[in-house]
Design an enzyme around this catalytic site. Structure first.
Site, PDB file in Angstrom:
ATOM      1  N   CYS A 145       0.978   3.592   0.793  1.00  0.00           N
ATOM      2  CA  CYS A 145       1.615   4.002  -0.454  1.00  0.00           C
ATOM      3  C   CYS A 145       0.623   4.827  -1.270  1.00  0.00           C
ATOM      4  O   CYS A 145      -0.546   4.438  -1.389  1.00  0.00           O
ATOM      5  CB  CYS A 145       2.041   2.756  -1.236  1.00  0.00           C
ATOM      6  SG  CYS A 145       2.865   3.131  -2.789  1.00  0.00           S
ATOM      7  N   HIS A 188      11.167   1.361   1.171  1.00  0.00           N
ATOM      8  CA  HIS A 188       9.884   1.396   0.448  1.00  0.00           C
ATOM      9  C   HIS A 188      10.040   2.151  -0.875  1.00  0.00           C
ATOM     10  O   HIS A 188       9.608   1.664  -1.934  1.00  0.00           O
ATOM     11  CB  HIS A 188       8.823   2.056   1.344  1.00  0.00           C
ATOM     12  CG  HIS A 188       7.492   2.248   0.695  1.00  0.00           C
ATOM     13  ND1 HIS A 188       6.347   1.638   1.152  1.00  0.00           N
ATOM     14  CD2 HIS A 188       7.108   2.986  -0.384  1.00  0.00           C
ATOM     15  CE1 HIS A 188       5.328   1.984   0.378  1.00  0.00           C
ATOM     16  NE2 HIS A 188       5.763   2.815  -0.555  1.00  0.00           N
ATOM     17  N   GLU A 189      10.668   3.325  -0.810  1.00  0.00           N
ATOM     18  CA  GLU A 189      10.802   4.134  -2.034  1.00  0.00           C
ATOM     19  C   GLU A 189      11.729   3.458  -3.044  1.00  0.00           C
ATOM     20  O   GLU A 189      11.449   3.454  -4.246  1.00  0.00           O
ATOM     21  CB  GLU A 189      11.303   5.547  -1.699  1.00  0.00           C
ATOM     22  CG  GLU A 189      10.371   6.365  -0.806  1.00  0.00           C
ATOM     23  CD  GLU A 189       8.914   6.352  -1.243  1.00  0.00           C
ATOM     24  OE1 GLU A 189       8.641   6.243  -2.460  1.00  0.00           O
ATOM     25  OE2 GLU A 189       8.041   6.435  -0.371  1.00  0.00           O
ATOM     26  N   HIS A 210      10.241   0.760  -5.156  1.00  0.00           N
ATOM     27  CA  HIS A 210       9.498   1.224  -6.335  1.00  0.00           C
ATOM     28  C   HIS A 210      10.378   1.210  -7.589  1.00  0.00           C
ATOM     29  O   HIS A 210       9.891   1.014  -8.701  1.00  0.00           O
ATOM     30  CB  HIS A 210       8.979   2.648  -6.122  1.00  0.00           C
ATOM     31  CG  HIS A 210       7.707   2.736  -5.333  1.00  0.00           C
ATOM     32  ND1 HIS A 210       6.520   2.206  -5.780  1.00  0.00           N
ATOM     33  CD2 HIS A 210       7.437   3.302  -4.137  1.00  0.00           C
ATOM     34  CE1 HIS A 210       5.573   2.463  -4.886  1.00  0.00           C
ATOM     35  NE2 HIS A 210       6.099   3.123  -3.875  1.00  0.00           N
TER      36      HIS A 210
HETATM   37 NI    NI Z   1       4.986   3.787  -2.251  1.00  0.00          NI
END
Ligand code: NI
Length: 182
Positions: free
Chosen positions: A107, A149-150, A153
């Site tokens: 990341c 993953h995105e 966030h």
């Molecule tokens: Ni990330």
């Protein structure tokens, strides 16, 4: 366009729930998306979420090649920035299959580290692009991993919080010791 400063783990903007975008096609969102894409490419990331550039809105961009192995552990690897770019605003993810897959993640907000994360390997996602068009796709493998993953966030979650085995939280410089095992 501008290259934006990337927030690092510990900054509160990465730990909060980001807000819905009222109008995905608004000019300020278009500018944000252009800057995020430029920032992602400059930083050699596969994806970037708006909170990572200190903007607490539900916007992500990513470039996911169709096929990719867990080569993300290689320092020398360059992400394929010719892969199709996806802009996803106000995304919703649905898990298609409870079976999980493991893979190494990194990341831009957690620089220099890699971690092994297990997660759903087959998802469906839906949202809008920056022209207000609906984006709706199914994704598997690396594509599914990047999207999750995105989108994490946007809910204040960084990948270390998804890890089950902290012995697989490593420095990039040591990744070569693990590649043969995975
Ligand atoms: Ni990330």
């Amino acid at each position: 366009m501008s290259i934006l400063k990337i927030a690092r783990m510990g900054h509160p903007v990465l730990a909060q729930r980001a807000d819905e975008v009222a109008n995905p096609a608004a000019p300020d969102i278009r500018r944000l998306v252009a800057d995020m894409v430029e920032t992602m490419i400059d930083a050699n990331g596969a994806g970037l979420a708006a909170p990572q550039v200190h903007v607490p809105l539900r916007v992500v961009v990513f470039q996911a090649p169709g096929e990719r192995t867990d080569a993300g552990v290689s320092e020398a690897e360059r992400f394929d920035h010719t892969a199709p770019l996806t802009v996803l605003i106000n995304p919703v993810i649905e898990i298609m299959d409870a079976a999980t897959e493991g893979g190494w993640e990194g990341c831009l907000s957690v620089p220099g580290l890699r971690g092994y994360v297990e997660g759903p390997g087959h998802i469906r996602y839906r949202g809008f692009d920056h022209e207000g068009n609906v984006v709706a796709r199914t994704a598997k493998g690396f594509h599914a991993r990047v999207v999750q993953h995105e989108c994490d966030h946007l809910d204040g979650i960084l990948y270390p919080q998804r890890m089950g085995d902290m012995t697989k939280f490593i420095f990039e410089s040591e990744a070569r010791h693990w590649m043969k095992d995975e």
